[in-house]
Scaffold this motif. Structure first.
Motif, PDB file in Angstrom:
ATOM      1  N   GLN A  66       0.858  -1.186   0.000  1.00  0.00           N
ATOM      2  CA  GLN A  66       0.000   0.000   0.000  1.00  0.00           C
ATOM      3  C   GLN A  66       0.897   1.240   0.000  1.00  0.00           C
ATOM      4  N   PRO A  67       0.543   2.248  -0.797  1.00  0.00           N
ATOM      5  CA  PRO A  67       1.316   3.493  -0.749  1.00  0.00           C
ATOM      6  C   PRO A  67       1.131   4.181   0.602  1.00  0.00           C
ATOM      7  N   LEU A  68       2.161   4.919   1.037  1.00  0.00           N
ATOM      8  CA  LEU A  68       2.095   5.561   2.350  1.00  0.00           C
ATOM      9  C   LEU A  68       1.350   6.888   2.302  1.00  0.00           C
ATOM     10  N   LYS A  69       0.958   7.292   1.123  1.00  0.00           N
ATOM     11  CA  LYS A  69       0.313   8.595   0.976  1.00  0.00           C
ATOM     12  C   LYS A  69      -0.906   8.720   1.891  1.00  0.00           C
ATOM     13  N   GLY A  70      -0.906   9.800   2.692  1.00  0.00           N
ATOM     14  CA  GLY A  70      -2.043  10.052   3.586  1.00  0.00           C
ATOM     15  C   GLY A  70      -1.928   9.363   4.934  1.00  0.00           C
ATOM     16  N   LEU A  71      -0.947   8.477   5.064  1.00  0.00           N
ATOM     17  CA  LEU A  71      -0.786   7.771   6.341  1.00  0.00           C
ATOM     18  C   LEU A  71      -0.324   8.752   7.419  1.00  0.00           C
ATOM     19  N   LYS A  72      -0.993   8.723   8.571  1.00  0.00           N
ATOM     20  CA  LYS A  72      -0.625   9.640   9.645  1.00  0.00           C
ATOM     21  C   LYS A  72       0.222   8.898  10.680  1.00  0.00           C
ATOM     22  N   LEU A  73       1.447   9.396  10.824  1.00  0.00           N
ATOM     23  CA  LEU A  73       2.379   8.754  11.746  1.00  0.00           C
ATOM     24  C   LEU A  73       2.544   9.606  12.999  1.00  0.00           C
ATOM     25  N   GLY A  74       2.343   8.999  14.151  1.00  0.00           N
ATOM     26  CA  GLY A  74       2.464   9.727  15.409  1.00  0.00           C
ATOM     27  C   GLY A  74       3.912   9.763  15.872  1.00  0.00           C
ATOM     28  N   PHE A  75       4.356  10.982  16.171  1.00  0.00           N
ATOM     29  CA  PHE A  75       5.691  11.165  16.730  1.00  0.00           C
ATOM     30  C   PHE A  75       5.474  11.429  18.217  1.00  0.00           C
ATOM     31  N   CYS A  76       5.855  10.458  19.026  1.00  0.00           N
ATOM     32  CA  CYS A  76       5.544  10.558  20.455  1.00  0.00           C
ATOM     33  C   CYS A  76       6.686  11.228  21.174  1.00  0.00           C
ATOM     34  N   LYS A  77       6.431  12.471  21.653  1.00  0.00           N
ATOM     35  CA  LYS A  77       7.527  13.261  22.228  1.00  0.00           C
ATOM     36  C   LYS A  77       8.115  12.613  23.482  1.00  0.00           C
ATOM     37  N   GLU A  78       7.251  11.884  24.243  1.00  0.00           N
ATOM     38  CA  GLU A  78       7.758  11.254  25.468  1.00  0.00           C
ATOM     39  C   GLU A  78       8.849  10.218  25.179  1.00  0.00           C
ATOM     40  N   TYR A  79       8.896   9.730  23.953  1.00  0.00           N
ATOM     41  CA  TYR A  79       9.870   8.697  23.621  1.00  0.00           C
ATOM     42  C   TYR A  79      11.258   9.276  23.340  1.00  0.00           C
ATOM     43  N   PHE A  80      11.312  10.587  23.194  1.00  0.00           N
ATOM     44  CA  PHE A  80      12.587  11.162  22.763  1.00  0.00           C
ATOM     45  C   PHE A  80      13.189  12.064  23.824  1.00  0.00           C
ATOM     46  N   GLY A  81      13.277  11.571  25.026  1.00  0.00           N
ATOM     47  CA  GLY A  81      13.842  12.385  26.100  1.00  0.00           C
ATOM     48  C   GLY A  81      15.173  11.818  26.563  1.00  0.00           C
ATOM     49  N   ASP A  82      15.418  12.016  27.852  1.00  0.00           N
ATOM     50  CA  ASP A  82      16.653  11.518  28.448  1.00  0.00           C
ATOM     51  C   ASP A  82      16.724  10.004  28.320  1.00  0.00           C
ATOM     52  N   GLY A  83      17.943   9.538  28.234  1.00  0.00           N
ATOM     53  CA  GLY A  83      18.149   8.095  28.248  1.00  0.00           C
ATOM     54  C   GLY A  83      18.200   7.472  26.872  1.00  0.00           C
ATOM     55  N   LEU A  84      17.777   8.204  25.842  1.00  0.00           N
ATOM     56  CA  LEU A  84      17.824   7.647  24.486  1.00  0.00           C
ATOM     57  C   LEU A  84      19.140   8.035  23.811  1.00  0.00           C
ATOM     58  N   ASP A  85      19.799   7.048  23.275  1.00  0.00           N
ATOM     59  CA  ASP A  85      21.034   7.263  22.534  1.00  0.00           C
ATOM     60  C   ASP A  85      20.753   8.228  21.367  1.00  0.00           C
ATOM     61  N   PRO A  86      21.487   9.371  21.314  1.00  0.00           N
ATOM     62  CA  PRO A  86      21.204  10.382  20.266  1.00  0.00           C
ATOM     63  C   PRO A  86      21.325   9.830  18.850  1.00  0.00           C
ATOM     64  N   LYS A  87      22.207   8.855  18.661  1.00  0.00           N
ATOM     65  CA  LYS A  87      22.356   8.270  17.318  1.00  0.00           C
ATOM     66  C   LYS A  87      21.062   7.590  16.887  1.00  0.00           C
ATOM     67  N   ILE A  88      20.401   6.959  17.868  1.00  0.00           N
ATOM     68  CA  ILE A  88      19.144   6.262  17.559  1.00  0.00           C
ATOM     69  C   ILE A  88      18.084   7.305  17.205  1.00  0.00           C
ATOM     70  N   GLU A  89      18.071   8.389  17.984  1.00  0.00           N
ATOM     71  CA  GLU A  89      17.096   9.452  17.702  1.00  0.00           C
ATOM     72  C   GLU A  89      17.306  10.003  16.286  1.00  0.00           C
ATOM     73  N   THR A  90      18.547  10.247  15.949  1.00  0.00           N
ATOM     74  CA  THR A  90      18.861  10.791  14.619  1.00  0.00           C
ATOM     75  C   THR A  90      18.388   9.842  13.517  1.00  0.00           C
ATOM     76  N   ALA A  91      18.641   8.542  13.731  1.00  0.00           N
ATOM     77  CA  ALA A  91      18.255   7.565  12.709  1.00  0.00           C
ATOM     78  C   ALA A  91      16.734   7.524  12.544  1.00  0.00           C
ATOM     79  N   ILE A  92      16.035   7.670  13.669  1.00  0.00           N
ATOM     80  CA  ILE A  92      14.573   7.646  13.594  1.00  0.00           C
ATOM     81  C   ILE A  92      14.063   8.884  12.841  1.00  0.00           C
ATOM     82  N   GLN A  93      14.721  10.043  13.131  1.00  0.00           N
ATOM     83  CA  GLN A  93      14.346  11.267  12.399  1.00  0.00           C
ATOM     84  C   GLN A  93      14.569  11.084  10.897  1.00  0.00           C
ATOM     85  N   THR A  94      15.652  10.439  10.562  1.00  0.00           N
ATOM     86  CA  THR A  94      15.950  10.182   9.151  1.00  0.00           C
ATOM     87  C   THR A  94      14.867   9.301   8.525  1.00  0.00           C
ATOM     88  N   ALA A  95      14.476   8.272   9.288  1.00  0.00           N
ATOM     89  CA  ALA A  95      13.433   7.377   8.780  1.00  0.00           C
ATOM     90  C   ALA A  95      12.122   8.142   8.591  1.00  0.00           C
TER      91      ALA A  95
END
Lengths: 480, 485
Positions: free
Chosen positions: B252-281
């Motif tokens: 299925q094409p992703l067009k129109g798909l709404k993806l939730g970016f959960c701010k609570e998941y991106f706080g202290d304790g998360l390896d910044p490299k992982i955060e960057t990779a997720i932003q890239t994705a």
């Protein structure tokens, strides 16, 4: 102080095994008496990875009971785990219902042997699984475990603590036993453990309101033992209190050999069962339609059936009640009426002749060699004067002993039909009168007792087939 | 290379007679025999029966009666009962236990023609996040001998990552599929609670446990999920809902798909490299037509304490059956019943398991129930409500799977809190019963890590769809430990 100074308060928890073919959470058979562990599946053994699935039949049995005692049927009930270690509890917990039982707040009124009635409120009735059995004998000083009974469905019926004597408690237990048996909720076989009572007993000084400390005497499996256990506990508690000591809240066992109760090991009573909702089972949701369908299928309750028998068949109250209290007998009776008509005769034959034979040969009504249909035929023949009551008994006995012909064929073939035809009786009676001139003369001179002699002669000649009433009439006419 | 092929490619090769089922199975057995003495991914191998089954599948293939996945070599986490094969759950307690029946998952995968080459190592009774709690010793991460593979399905993750089998089964109670999938660079999905039958799956925490596939790609996961999912009358908690063909939604094409970016998941304790990779994705998803919407899951912060009450509470009862009476480990010469219980359980169960049994027993005991168990259930409801609100705005929620890449063996064994925090992003979907998957989106210092997608109930198709679309455009899932070393 004496016994009269104390008031006894009793509440009962009655565990009744539900009459289902398979267990509450597995497909294993619940039949009694099999070799150890042959009726224990992976689920009953508590193997790793197994899951319980509720046998829907148990809801039906519990609801049937609930409706019969006018209780609330909870539209949503929940199974819980009761945690404790014991070798006959294969999972280390029992699946039961704690906060949300399927049945709540019922009421029964029971007749007391000493006269009068007593109304007892039921707190609740909940579903749970039975445990297995530990076998301590003949195991070379080891303990054997038989899990055949593990997972047998139980309905635990809990009364309010509002019975004030062993008489009331036993009358209540008997009533519950009769009711669950009658409803087909349980087979009621007490010797097989189908009904077991836990008696909560306490005493308090007459006139006080606060309940005394209670003891729970567990697993009493006969009415006689229940009475003895309660009486023993009452006496024991009074003695303890009168000697200035306090009753300990504890679980006790009844020793039927010594006729006494004694405490179970304290370790078992101090258990914290750590109840929590059983996550392997969803809450039980019951809708109104399901309950109504069960209500329609329910057997008529004893009272209603008895009233109907009085009304419909003009039976006396005691006769109606004694039939109604026994479902298969009542069913048999109604079938006899359907095929035979006369209810009064049917009532007498079923309650007197049939019951006597059943008892004598120790046969259950379901296995009666004489079917209701056959008895119906016999009664029809009595009612229309085809056979006498005496001949009817002969026919009944022949069928009972295994005569395979139908009642009608048997009567026909044996020529047992009464001779009621005056054209064939009159010549015979004329002959008998002329052959017995002396007796005729004496009769006509007033010795009317001789009527029996003449009737006997006619019966002898007809081999008992003559209609006695008609013979009497003709003789009276001819001997005038 | 055969072992790099997807399930679809293997099936085509088998159809085209490029190799036989027997050759395929022998190939993987050879790889496993070679690598596993070092990796320790397997507790029990079933090579002999696998070869027989392969021969049988070849016969069925030649006469045209082969089931759809005939010949695909897989492995089962040793938590699934397998008839006639030792089933240990990673515990000494069940070291002598040969299951007399197959789990529904095992039965379904066998019926579909897959062939199991062994039972994979795991944290004892699925309690652990590093696979160090196994009676059979730790599993090594195929990417680094010094690193853990994650847990509790560490053996399955390592086996798939090292290409010792095409796919494996796993179970996930607080992250046990997704966390090791992330740490071993594979794709794993924990479906909606009830989507897959739990019959024959040794229970850890019944209201949270869920089986799922662990694979090289989202496409393979969809193929296996098609087989594994479905109602089972033997499991009252399994969902009586039709199973869609999960492979149908992959493209299925992703067009129109709404993806939730959960701010609570991106706080202290998360390896910044992982955060960057997720932003890239996320940028890639946007480029493919998806829309990113910020959502909030405020109760997530209570998830770990709630989980570490509920799961141990259920476990304390679930593990009571291991009492030395009917099967499993029994102590030598017990003097009486209590001694039998105490020593069989003390000796037969490992420390982490005993710790959780004690925590759970405490949480359920009289006087503490309301403060712990009941409160934890309330938190569980709050978490469910959070998700329900979020899914009114979005179709899927994106986040990290783990706070970091695989840690070193022994690094966290004396620090249970730090170990428990491994599951900080994964536990909420177990508590809510929601489906969630992890697939590889990057590497750091030679170790892979994953991105987590949480879906609404029974929306596994959409999770796999998003992962597949990503995998069409990237190669993270194709990287193998072999290729990098």
């Amino acid at each position: 102080m004496s016994r009269a100074d104390w008031e006894v308060v009793i509440g009962l928890e009655i565990h009744t095994q539900l009459k289902t073919k398979s267990k509450i959470f597995s497909g294993s058979s619940t039949a009694f008496g099999a070799e150890p562990n042959v009726q224990a599946s992976a689920i009953d053994l508590g193997l790793p990875g197994v899951l319980p699935v509720v046998n829907k039949e148990v809801y039906k049995k519990a609801i049937t009971f609930g409706l019969a005692v006018g209780a609330n049927i909870n539209r949503r009930s929940v199974f819980d785990r009761k945690n404790y270690f014991y070798p006959d509890s294969p999972k280390g917990y029992q699946i039961t219902q704690l906060d949300l039982p399927i049945v709540e707040n019922g009421q029964v009124t029971v007749e007391l042997p000493s006269g009068g009635t007593k109304t007892i409120n039921l707190t609740r009735a909940h579903l749970e699984e039975d445990a297995g059995k530990s076998l301590h004998e003949n195991f070379h000083n080891q303990t054997g475990i038989d899990l055949n009974r593990a997972g047998t469905p139980l309905l635990e019926i809990v009364s309010e603590p509002e019975m004030f004597s062993s008489e009331e408690a036993v009358a209540y237990a008997r009533y519950i036993h009769q009711l669950v048996t009658y409803l087909g909720v349980s087979d009621g076989e007490m010797s097989q453990g189908s009904l077991r009572c836990d008696a909560n007993v306490s005493v308090r000084p007459v006139g006080t309101i606060e309940l005394g400390t209670r003891t729970e005497t567990k697993n009493v499996n006969s009415f006689k033992f229940l009475e003895q256990a309660i009486e023993y506990e009452i006496e024991r508690q009074i003695q303890v209190l009168e000697s200035g000591q306090t009753v300990r809240q504890e679980t006790r066992l009844y020793d039927s050999v010594k006729g006494e109760t004694r405490p179970m090991r304290s370790k078992e009573t101090a258990t914290d069962y750590r109840y929590f909702p059983e996550p392997d089972l969803l809450p039980v949701e019951i809708d109104d339609a399901y309950i109504e369908a069960i209500r329609l299928e329910m057997p008529e309750l004893t009272g209603a059936k008895s009233d109907r028998f009085v009304e419909q068949y003009q039976l006396s109250q005691p006769d109606a009640l004694s039939l109604a209290a026994n479902i298969p007998l009542a069913d048999y009776f109604e079938e006899v009426v359907r095929s035979g008509g006369d209810a009064k005769l049917a009532n007498n034959w079923v309650r007197v002749e049939l019951l006597a034979q059943l008892n004598k040969d120790n046969v259950s009504i379901e296995n009666s060699p004489v079917t209701a249909d056959q008895l119906g035929t016999i009664i029809t023949k009595i009612a229309d004067n085809s056979i006498s009551g005496k001949i009817a008994k002969t026919v009944f006995e022949a069928l009972w002993r295994g005569e395979t012909k139908s009642a009608a064929d048997y009567i026909e073939e044996q020529g047992l039909t009464q001779v009621s035809d005056s054209s064939s009786l009159e010549p015979l009676i004329d002959r008998i009168i002329s052959e017995n001139p002396k007796q005729t003369e004496q009769f006509r001179a007033g010795k009317t007792k001789l009527m029996g002699f003449f009737v006997g002669q006619v019966m002898k000649e007809t081999q008992g087939k003559a209609n006695p009433q008609q013979v009497n009439e003709i003789l009276n006419e001819k001997l005038k | 290379m055969i072992h790099e092929q997807s399930i679809r490619e293997i099936l085509t090769s088998l159809d085209n007679k490029q190799y036989s089922c027997r050759e395929l199975v022998d190939h993987f057995i050879a790889r496993a025999s070679d690598a596993d003495p070092n990796l320790n991914a397997f507790i029990t191998d079933t090579y002999a029966s696998a070869r027989n089954e392969a021969d049988h599948m070849d016969k069925l293939r030649s006469n045209g009666t082969a089931p759809p996945l005939a010949g695909i070599p897989i492995a089962h986490k040793d938590i699934f009962c397998t008839r006639g094969v030792k089933t240990t759950a990673g515990s000494l307690m069940l070291d002598n236990f040969v299951a007399p029946y197959d789990a529904t998952v095992v039965e379904k995968l066998s019926a579909a023609g897959t062939i199991s080459i062994g039972k994979t190592n795991m944290d004892e009774f699925a309690m652990g996040s590093s696979n160090e709690n196994s009676h059979y010793g730790p599993v090594k991460n195929p990417w680094s001998e010094k690193a853990v593979p994650g847990g509790s399905s560490g053996g399955s993750a390592a086996a798939v990552s090292a290409r010792l089998c095409v796919a494996a089964t796993g179970t996930d109670t607080g992250g046990s599929i997704r966390q090791p999938a992330s740490m071993c660079g594979i794709t794993g999905i924990k479906p909606t609670y009830g989507r897959i039958s739990r019959w024959g799956m040794i229970a850890y925490a019944s209201s949270l446990d869920q089986a799922g596939p662990m694979t090289k790609s989202a496409e393979d996961a969809a193929i296996l999920l098609n087989v594994m999912a479905g109602y089972d009358e033997k499991d009252s908690t399994s969902a009586n809902q039709t199973v869609p063909d999960y492979t149908q939604s992959l493209n299925q094409p992703l067009k129109g798909l709404k993806l939730g970016f959960c701010k609570e998941y991106f706080g202290d304790g998360l390896d910044p490299k992982i955060e960057t990779a997720i932003q890239t994705a996320l940028r890639q998803f946007e480029a493919q037509g998806a829309e990113i919407v910020e959502v909030s899951l405020p109760s997530s912060k209570h998830a770990i304490p709630a989980y570490y009450v509920i799961a141990p509470a259920e476990a304390s009862a679930n593990l009571s059956r291991y009492d030395g009476v009917r099967y499993g480990y029994r102590c030598e010469d017990p003097v009486d019943l209590e001694d039998l219980y105490k020593r069989s359980r003390s000796e037969g169960l490992g420390d982490e398991v005993k710790q959780r049994i004690m925590v759970g027993s405490f949480a359920l005991s009289a006087g503490y129930y309301d403060a712990y168990y009941k409160k934890a259930q309330q938190i569980r409801r709050l978490i469910k409500n959070d998700f329900a609100q979020a899914f009114e705005q979005v179709d899927l929620i994106i986040g990290p799977t783990t706070p970091s890449t695989a840690f070193s063996l022994g690094e966290k064994t004396s620090d249970p809190i730090s170990m428990y925090l491994q599951d900080i992003y994964t536990i909420t979907s177990n508590l809510a019963g929601l489906p969630a998957g992890s697939f590889p989106v990057g590497m750091e210092a030679g170790l892979p890590f994953g991105l987590q997608i949480i879906g609404n109930y029974f929306d596994e198709g959409r999770i796999l769809n998003l992962a597949h679309q990503f995998q069409l455009e990237s190669d993270w899932h194709r990287l193998t430990p072999e290729a990098t070393t």
